[in-house]
Design a protein around this motif. Structure first.
Motif, PDB file in Angstrom:
ATOM      1  N   PRO A 244       0.631  -1.563  -0.090  1.00  0.00           N
ATOM      2  CA  PRO A 244      -0.044   0.094   0.254  1.00  0.00           C
ATOM      3  C   PRO A 244       1.212   0.858  -0.256  1.00  0.00           C
ATOM      4  CG  PRO A 244      -0.950  -1.550   1.591  1.00  0.00           C
ATOM      5  CD  PRO A 244       0.669  -1.698   1.206  1.00  0.00           C
TER       6      PRO A 244
ATOM      7  N   TYR B 141      -3.567  10.026  -7.825  1.00  0.00           N
ATOM      8  CA  TYR B 141      -4.806   8.642  -8.779  1.00  0.00           C
ATOM      9  C   TYR B 141      -5.092   8.679  -9.606  1.00  0.00           C
ATOM     10  CZ  TYR B 141      -4.349   7.886  -3.167  1.00  0.00           C
ATOM     11  OH  TYR B 141      -4.218   7.930  -1.995  1.00  0.00           O
TER      12      TYR B 141
ATOM     13  N   PHE C 158      -5.866   1.585   1.102  1.00  0.00           N
ATOM     14  CA  PHE C 158      -6.616   1.469   0.270  1.00  0.00           C
ATOM     15  C   PHE C 158      -7.866   0.576   0.222  1.00  0.00           C
ATOM     16  CE2 PHE C 158      -8.012   2.623  -4.390  1.00  0.00           C
ATOM     17  CZ  PHE C 158      -7.933   3.830  -4.156  1.00  0.00           C
TER      18      PHE C 158
ATOM     19  N   VAL D  18     -12.362   3.909   1.437  1.00  0.00           N
ATOM     20  CA  VAL D  18     -10.916   2.647   1.357  1.00  0.00           C
ATOM     21  C   VAL D  18     -10.358   4.295   2.207  1.00  0.00           C
ATOM     22  CG1 VAL D  18     -10.979   2.485  -0.642  1.00  0.00           C
ATOM     23  CG2 VAL D  18      -9.825   4.140  -0.619  1.00  0.00           C
TER      24      VAL D  18
ATOM     25  N   TYR E  25      -4.968  -1.086  -8.929  1.00  0.00           N
ATOM     26  CA  TYR E  25      -5.160  -0.761  -7.843  1.00  0.00           C
ATOM     27  C   TYR E  25      -6.229  -1.316  -6.348  1.00  0.00           C
ATOM     28  CZ  TYR E  25      -2.196   0.787  -3.826  1.00  0.00           C
ATOM     29  OH  TYR E  25      -1.652   1.109  -2.557  1.00  0.00           O
ATOM     30  N   TYR E  26      -7.328  -0.949  -6.138  1.00  0.00           N
ATOM     31  CA  TYR E  26      -7.952  -0.623  -5.663  1.00  0.00           C
ATOM     32  C   TYR E  26      -8.125  -2.356  -5.839  1.00  0.00           C
ATOM     33  CZ  TYR E  26     -13.115  -1.246  -3.240  1.00  0.00           C
ATOM     34  OH  TYR E  26     -13.515  -2.301  -2.442  1.00  0.00           O
TER      35      TYR E  26
ATOM     36  N   LYS F  89      -7.484   5.783   3.217  1.00  0.00           N
ATOM     37  CA  LYS F  89      -6.126   6.230   2.569  1.00  0.00           C
ATOM     38  C   LYS F  89      -5.098   5.448   2.482  1.00  0.00           C
ATOM     39  CE  LYS F  89      -4.399  10.509   1.448  1.00  0.00           C
ATOM     40  NZ  LYS F  89      -4.205  12.582   2.125  1.00  0.00           N
TER      41      LYS F  89
END
Length: 356
Positions: free
Chosen positions: A29, A35, A103, A98, A59-60, A100
């Motif tokens: 992470p 982003y 995430f 999410v 990424y998510y 920070k």
């Protein structure tokens, strides 16, 4: 007031935990990143760019073990969380919350019919909820949802014009661009007092306002896409497109008309010092906030799907789409219009969020 947390079923949560633990070995992470929000097709995604210019796509999904969802439209970040507005094909969208730092999924705020944009201020979020293409929900709410970010509770909804999209805050007031939705039948900006969430006035601008930016004086610049004219199909033209500038001291409007427009819905941004406006019509242009007419010289002779300005460097970050399944790109330009960098990201990138 109704608390609207979307809780995952036990077996699904177990799957997320197992996958996330497995992925943690491969995906570290990242904190305080850039982003890129990608609309995608069946599933949207988030790309993240770190301080070494390394890009991590999806990424998510890599962190949480589940896709983000269909058609994410906007996102915002504060010191602790990132908020992603996902608009699904059925209209039953949500705001994914999410952490920070990691995430990882924290919560999802639901109860919308067609959520579009989000803005954060003073411990609250405002989400615009518009009209979709499906007849089953096309005539539903055109409202702003205020959300308490401590509890994720939704307050009393605020009725606005048709198809609300981008929102900005200036001098304690929330300005809402009413795009007209799928029927393209609005040309107003609703002004809301954020101290009590009451509508103060409705201001007429050019047709189908979609995006906005706030300048050094607090004045609001409204990007209006215009009403599409299909009479010469497949050659579509746009009627009454342009930029409207709202003087926030007296709500007077000065408008500038476009001869042509191309690109997405996120087509205007303010410079780092807030004294120049960047916008996309048939190219990318730079315009002083004191100008009395549109510029004729192109800053960048190309069109893009999204436009943002880096808050530290002042550079332009421009999202370029190919189609709904092909990876897109993000181009970084200097304020003089020189290309500096290019990143490959997910499909249909629409915006950049700088979370420091």
């Amino acid at each position: 007031m109704k608390k609207v947390l979307r809780l995952l079923p036990f077996f699904l949560m177990a799957l997320v935990m197992f996958t996330a633990c497995s992925d943690d070995d491969d995906v570290t992470p990242k904190v305080s990143q850039i982003y890129i929000l990608n609309e995608g097709n069946e599933n949207g995604s988030v790309s993240i760019i770190d301080e070494n210019d390394e890009v991590t796509n999806n990424y998510y999904e890599a962190i949480n073990g589940l896709p983000l969802g269909k058609f994410p439209q906007s996102m915002a970040a504060n010191d602790t969380h990132v908020f992603i507005v996902v608009t699904t094909t059925t209209g039953a969208g949500y705001v994914e919350v999410v952490d920070k730092n990691t995430f990882k999924h924290v919560a999802a705020i639901t109860g919308f019919s067609y959520p579009r944009e989000i803005v954060l201020m003073d411990g609250k979020a405002y989400v615009s909820n518009g009209t979709g293409a499906d007849d089953s929900y096309a005539k539903k709410n055109n409202e702003i949802y205020p959300i308490n970010l401590s509890t994720y509770e939704v307050g009393a909804k605020i009725a606005v014009g048709a198809g609300p999209e981008k929102m900005v805050v200036s001098k304690g007031k929330l300005y809402v661009a009413n795009s007209g939705g799928w029927s393209n039948d609005d040309k107003t900006v609703t002004v809301i007092d954020t101290s009590n969430d009451q509508v103060l006035e409705t201001i007429t601008v050019k047709s189908c306002p979609k995006d906005m930016a706030v300048d050094a004086n607090g004045d609001v610049w409204v990007y209006c896409g215009g009403t599409p004219d299909y009479s010469n199909w497949p050659n579509t033209t746009f009627v009454d497109a342009g930029i409207s500038k709202i003087d926030v001291s007296n709500s007077e409007v000065v408008s500038f008309g476009f001869p042509d427009i191309k690109g997405g819905t996120k087509n205007i941004a303010i410079s780092k010092n807030k004294k120049d406006v960047y916008y996309i019509s048939d190219a990318v242009y730079s315009m002083s906030i004191s100008a009395t007419e549109l510029p004729t010289t192109k800053l960048i002779d190309a069109t893009y799907y999204g436009l943002d300005v880096h808050p530290v460097s002042g550079e332009l970050w421009l999202c370029k789409e190919v189609d709904a399944t092909t990876p897109g790109s993000v181009y970084v330009y200097s304020t003089e219009g020189t290309e500096l960098k290019k990143y490959t990201v997910g499909s249909m990138p629409n915006s950049t969020v700088f979370a420091y």
